[in-house]
Scaffold this motif. Sequence first.
Motif, mmCIF file in Angstrom:
data_model
loop_
_atom_site.group_PDB
_atom_site.id
_atom_site.type_symbol
_atom_site.label_atom_id
_atom_site.label_comp_id
_atom_site.label_asym_id
_atom_site.label_seq_id
_atom_site.Cartn_x
_atom_site.Cartn_y
_atom_site.Cartn_z
ATOM 1 N N ASP A 125 0.840 -1.202 0.000
ATOM 2 C CA ASP A 125 0.000 0.000 0.000
ATOM 3 C C ASP A 125 0.876 1.254 0.000
ATOM 4 O O ASP A 125 0.545 2.261 -0.634
ATOM 5 N N ASN A 153 -1.488 -3.321 4.582
ATOM 6 C CA ASN A 153 -1.194 -3.480 6.007
ATOM 7 C C ASN A 153 -1.150 -2.115 6.696
ATOM 8 O O ASN A 153 -0.769 -2.013 7.848
ATOM 9 N N GLN A 167 0.738 0.200 6.672
ATOM 10 C CA GLN A 167 2.023 0.765 7.078
ATOM 11 C C GLN A 167 3.011 0.713 5.921
ATOM 12 O O GLN A 167 2.930 -0.147 5.051
HETATM 13 MG MG LIG Z 1 2.385 -1.484 3.668
#
Ligand SMILES: [Mg+2]
Length: 886
Positions: free
Chosen positions: A229, A259, A261
């Motif tokens: 992401d 996730n 992060q």
């Molecule tokens: Mg990530």
Amino acid sequence: MRLPDDDADPDETREWLDALEASVRAGGKERGLFLLKKLEEQAQHLGIIAHVPPYSAYQNSIPLEEQGPYPGDLALEERITSIIRWNALAMVVRANVAYGELGGHIASYASAAEIFEVGFNHFFRGDDGNRRSDLVFFQPHSAPGVYARAYLEGRLTEAELANYRQEVGGNGLSSYPHPWLMPTFWQFPTGSMGIGPISAIYHARFMRYLEHRGIANMDDRHVWGVFGDGEMDEPESIAALTLAARERLDNLTFVINCNLQRLDGPVRGNGQIIQELESLFIGAGWNVIKVLWGSDWDALFARDVHHALLRQFAATVDGQYQTLGANDGAYNQSHFFGLDPELRTLVAHMSLDEIDALKRGGHDFRKLYAALRAARMHRQQPTVILAKTKKGYGMGGVGESRMTSHQQKKLDIEALRRFRDRFALPLTDEALAEMRFVRPADDSPELAYLRERRAALRGPLPKRRADAAPVTVPSLVTYGRFAVDAAGHEMSTTTAVVRLISNLLKDGELGPRIVPIVADEARTFGMANLFRQIGIYSPLGQLYEPEDAASMLRYREATDGQLLEEGITEAGALSSWVAAATSYSVHGVAMLPFYIYYSMFGFQRVGDLIWAAADQRARGFLLGATAGRTTLGGEGLQHQDGSSHVAAATVPNCRAYDPAFAWELAVILDHGARSMMERQEDAFYYLTVMNENYPQPSRVAGAEDDVIRGMYRYAANPPAGTTADVRLLGSGTILREIIAAADLLHEDWRVTSEVWSVTSFSELAREARDIERANRLHPLDDARVSHVGRNLSGNAPVVAATDYVCAYPQLIASYVDAPFIALGTDGFGRSDNRTALRSFFEVDRRHIAVAALHALAERGAVPRSAVAKALAQYAIDVDAASPWTR
Ligand SMILES: [Mg+2]
Ligand SMILES: Cc1ncc(C[n+]2csc(CCOP(=O)(O)OP(=O)(O)O)c2C)c(N)n1
């Protein structure tokens, strides 16, 4: 769902409308808007409308009723995944215990394990020796998980796992997917964020191209890309999303491991990355599937009739989700469910452990399977699956959803023990302390299952192959006679290369394999004739009558068009080039791409993509056109390239040339085509071509090999039996200034010279460096001599001038014993005519002559006064500031 035409209940309709009107009258327009928003939400929840831009509710896109059964053995798959998790972790921890500096990542694969495993067990089709595999782009820092699985499959050994990130001694595994380093394993380099996503799209597109042109059948092969992401913030990651939708690439699925992060912290602490990505992809025209919540949430959703959960999800930002993820059931009870009385009631029957165990969707095989299956079945659009996961899943206090998860490379014994217990790993305390890898017996249910699944999916993956049939290149005279026998005919090297390509396109065998690529510059380079000759590829054909339909050069789009007209995206064009240049490996069909572009917008603009191309052993031609800082003339500072050859020299398998004459170009192109298509060598060619017209000499017979090696003697004027006073070296258009300078030196100063056409300073330097090293390592053997050393032996000063920065010719300076003077175009470009620019940058004939005289004066061969006289005679402004300061 279709909107009905008839009003089934006019009275009811009237009541609704009246109610709205009354509310607006009493509460104002804002109240009306609020009610509409609520209605819209309710309509979404009831499933009347699917998506209300820009994004849907914070829930799974696939409702439980449509989820379908899970086709695998969940318990076995979970056990296998646990073992892979452990081996991936152990690999990284062991490497870092042994050598602290090796690095590696645990938390990323920990978050992606279920995504990968659902793919490996049910979707990613391998290579059965006959049909090629699906194309899978793996999140790079999750590579340990891919190695750990290959170990269970028996494709990697324990020793190889133990040598993770220790490649120098051989038998090691590379940090990230690198085909150069692991040429039978990895297919696509993804280590530089953003390159995976754009490559995946252009590969999927190129597969359609090969099918539409009738060159290869793709057997319904699919392109999968698992990306981070955080990685989606790279411009390249999103650069080609609309292309994928426009061309309806339903052979493509992205899975974004959300996730929440990245390396330093949350991707969107104060927002929701999943919702943001959803709106981005919907806007780009993709099919979006969200996998946010695991199966244990299903019962909660079923009882949550007032959508308190969705309200609370919507109100929770990612930074908060991370904190919730890092904490236990008690914390989640008080800091999430406890915030709303309805939610408190909803989970009142659950123990804290049960609350703690509520999983995110990206860790639930059933939810993931349903999503990947839906993606695989979806037609006419590419699909993105947004899978919500936890970074460091299973790492507990040391790494689960922690700010520092990404950097966690070591776990103490306590943390290891908790990991073992959580995943029920068959490890004794002793095995745990030694961090032994786990591999069940070959006849264990785990390995039998794993083998059965891979066999059902045609074979192992990732697996890189390089066995494509060679393609014969026609003899140079059949397509390049105009260049080799130019006999003074005037043309530019750009014209020459376009004509060479046009002629090659007509060859029965090689012609169809050529992929000409442009980024909206075909007319600039005089290639408009190709529009009609070979057509511009479009999966839709041509749905309009082109404005220039009556013209010989008409703009012709066709489903089987051969030219890739990418529009203004160098990154996209380069990605297309890579797809074609690796087709020999990915599809078993060798293609020969020629990407022609403004040379300034190549190595400088998309150099990292070129580096990745080199990693994956691309074969093809990059043609840096309108090259040369003084040759492009009017275009100025941002367009004039004076540096690409220096960058090209740093790419080990890039053979870069700056030919001056059409025949040299033809010889290099012919050599390159043969090396790549017939001998199948893993090197690609970068050729600069210029837009300056001048008379082209015919080929110097016998000099062909020297052109490839990098230099040949073009002319010499010392009387027989004497040696030249100076040696003049030039490349590209500036060779013509060198030739003119030799005349000035001779006529005005009685200085004799040799003129050398240097086609490649970088190739000369490579060979010389190699020989210097060999001599250093074998001091007792007869010293070998390089091409440069042989040609430039003796002590006559050497003056080298090019249309690039001085560093380019200086690549060979240390291999020359004589004084070496480099003239170049250091500094900013600017717009003017060529003569003015060459004077400004001090690379014209006058400056070359002065440089030669000065070098001779330095050794006392001519008086210093001669230099001063020359400066005056050539009207050189000796007080002008140096060009690189202006
Ligand atoms: Mg990530
Ligand atoms: C072009 C580029 N910039 C920076 C990095 C360094 N880097 C590697 S992984 C990473 C964070 C990745 O975050 P994300 O994409 O969310 O993946 P995750 O590990 O969270 O799954 C960074 C910054 C890189 N590999 N490539």
